[in-house]
Motif scaffolding. Structure first.
Motif, mmCIF file in Angstrom:
data_model
loop_
_atom_site.group_PDB
_atom_site.id
_atom_site.type_symbol
_atom_site.label_atom_id
_atom_site.label_comp_id
_atom_site.label_asym_id
_atom_site.label_seq_id
_atom_site.Cartn_x
_atom_site.Cartn_y
_atom_site.Cartn_z
ATOM 1 N N PHE A 15 -0.399 -17.387 -6.264
ATOM 2 C CA PHE A 15 -0.061 -18.422 -5.286
ATOM 3 C C PHE A 15 0.703 -19.593 -5.909
ATOM 4 C CE2 PHE A 15 -3.810 -16.100 -4.000
ATOM 5 C CZ PHE A 15 -3.413 -15.648 -2.748
ATOM 6 N N GLY A 16 1.098 -19.452 -7.169
ATOM 7 C CA GLY A 16 1.853 -20.500 -7.843
ATOM 8 C C GLY A 16 1.021 -21.714 -8.198
ATOM 9 N N GLY A 17 -0.297 -21.562 -8.270
ATOM 10 C CA GLY A 17 -1.171 -22.683 -8.595
ATOM 11 C C GLY A 17 -1.226 -22.942 -10.088
ATOM 12 N N ARG A 18 -1.268 -24.244 -10.434
ATOM 13 C CA ARG A 18 -1.421 -24.590 -11.853
ATOM 14 C C ARG A 18 -2.246 -25.859 -11.973
ATOM 15 N NH1 ARG A 18 1.977 -28.333 -14.312
ATOM 16 N NH2 ARG A 18 3.398 -29.354 -12.878
ATOM 17 N N PHE A 19 -3.073 -25.889 -12.986
ATOM 18 C CA PHE A 19 -3.903 -27.063 -13.233
ATOM 19 C C PHE A 19 -3.036 -28.245 -13.647
ATOM 20 C CE2 PHE A 19 -7.173 -23.820 -13.678
ATOM 21 C CZ PHE A 19 -8.213 -24.406 -12.963
ATOM 22 N N LEU A 20 -3.267 -29.387 -13.024
ATOM 23 C CA LEU A 20 -2.611 -30.638 -13.391
ATOM 24 C C LEU A 20 -3.597 -31.563 -14.085
ATOM 25 C CD1 LEU A 20 -0.670 -31.166 -10.065
ATOM 26 C CD2 LEU A 20 0.179 -30.157 -12.190
ATOM 27 N N VAL A 21 -4.837 -31.539 -13.641
ATOM 28 C CA VAL A 21 -5.948 -32.276 -14.260
ATOM 29 C C VAL A 21 -7.127 -31.321 -14.238
ATOM 30 C CG1 VAL A 21 -7.496 -34.264 -14.066
ATOM 31 C CG2 VAL A 21 -5.103 -34.492 -13.352
ATOM 32 N N HIS A 22 -7.837 -31.238 -15.368
ATOM 33 C CA HIS A 22 -8.967 -30.312 -15.427
ATOM 34 C C HIS A 22 -10.077 -30.890 -16.294
ATOM 35 C CE1 HIS A 22 -10.310 -25.827 -15.657
ATOM 36 N NE2 HIS A 22 -11.101 -26.575 -14.926
ATOM 37 N N ALA B 192 -4.008 -20.353 1.192
ATOM 38 C CA ALA B 192 -4.062 -18.903 0.948
ATOM 39 C C ALA B 192 -4.845 -18.598 -0.326
ATOM 40 C CB ALA B 192 -2.643 -18.330 0.874
ATOM 41 N N TRP B 193 -4.652 -19.413 -1.368
ATOM 42 C CA TRP B 193 -5.435 -19.225 -2.602
ATOM 43 C C TRP B 193 -6.917 -19.420 -2.329
ATOM 44 C CZ3 TRP B 193 -8.097 -23.453 -4.799
ATOM 45 C CH2 TRP B 193 -8.887 -23.101 -5.904
ATOM 46 N N TYR B 194 -7.274 -20.557 -1.705
ATOM 47 C CA TYR B 194 -8.690 -20.860 -1.488
ATOM 48 C C TYR B 194 -9.358 -19.778 -0.647
ATOM 49 C CZ TYR B 194 -12.964 -23.446 -0.788
ATOM 50 O OH TYR B 194 -14.285 -23.816 -0.779
ATOM 51 N N ASP B 195 -8.657 -19.279 0.351
ATOM 52 C CA ASP B 195 -9.222 -18.273 1.250
ATOM 53 C C ASP B 195 -9.100 -16.847 0.723
ATOM 54 O OD1 ASP B 195 -9.828 -20.330 3.041
ATOM 55 O OD2 ASP B 195 -7.981 -20.054 4.198
ATOM 56 N N SER B 196 -8.407 -16.662 -0.384
ATOM 57 C CA SER B 196 -8.168 -15.308 -0.901
ATOM 58 C C SER B 196 -9.473 -14.630 -1.303
ATOM 59 C CB SER B 196 -7.229 -15.347 -2.103
ATOM 60 O OG SER B 196 -7.873 -15.915 -3.237
#
Length: 113
Positions: free
Chosen positions: A32-39, A67-71
Motif C-alpha cells: 500500500f506504499g506505507g512507510r514509517f515516518l515516526v516510530h 486499504a492497509w488497515y482493513d487488509s
C-alpha cells in the motif's frame, strides 16, 4: 494527497506478541506504499501531557491507508499489538500543496463577522 496513520500508544511491558507484530508489520505496509515516518522516538512535550509513544506512517492517499488497515494481512497481526498495548489510531489527510494557514484564519475571521 498524502495521508497519515497516527498512533498514540500507551506505555506497556515488552511482550513476545508485540515483537512478532513489529517483525511482520512492514510486509503489510509495502503493498500500500506505507512507510514509517515516526516510530517510537522520544517525544519532547511542549504543551499538555503525552504519555506513551507516537507512531506515524505515511501513505500515498487516505484510500491506501484505509486499504492497509482493513487488509487481511494487517488485521491478522493487529491483535498481537492491540491485545497488549492500549492506544488510539487515526487516519488523516495531509495538506494540499500550497496550504496557507493565513487563508484559513481569514476565512474563520470572515465566518465570525
Amino acid at each position: 494527497m498524502t495521508a497519515y496513520v497516527i498512533a498514540h500508544l500507551m506505555p506497556a511491558e515488552p511482550h513476545p506478541d508485540v515483537a512478532e507484530y513489529l517483525e511482520r508489520i512492514q510486509s503489510t505496509l509495502d503493498p500500500f506504499g506505507g512507510r514509517f515516518l515516526v516510530h517510537g522516538a522520544p517525544v519532547e512535550v511542549r504543551e499538555g501531557d503525552w504519555p506513551g509513544h507516537l507512531v506515524m506512517i505515511g501513505f500515498p492517499t487516505a484510500a491506501d491507508a484505509r486499504a492497509w488497515y482493513d487488509s487481511p494481512a494487517y488485521q491478522e497481526i493487529l491483535p498481537l499489538r492491540a491485545d497488549h498495548i492500549a492506544g488510539s489510531v487515526v487516519i488523516v489527510d495531509g495538506v494540499e500543496p500550497g496550504h496557507d494557514s493565513a487563508t484559513m484564519g481569514e476565512a474563520m475571521r470572515a465566518a465570525m463577522a
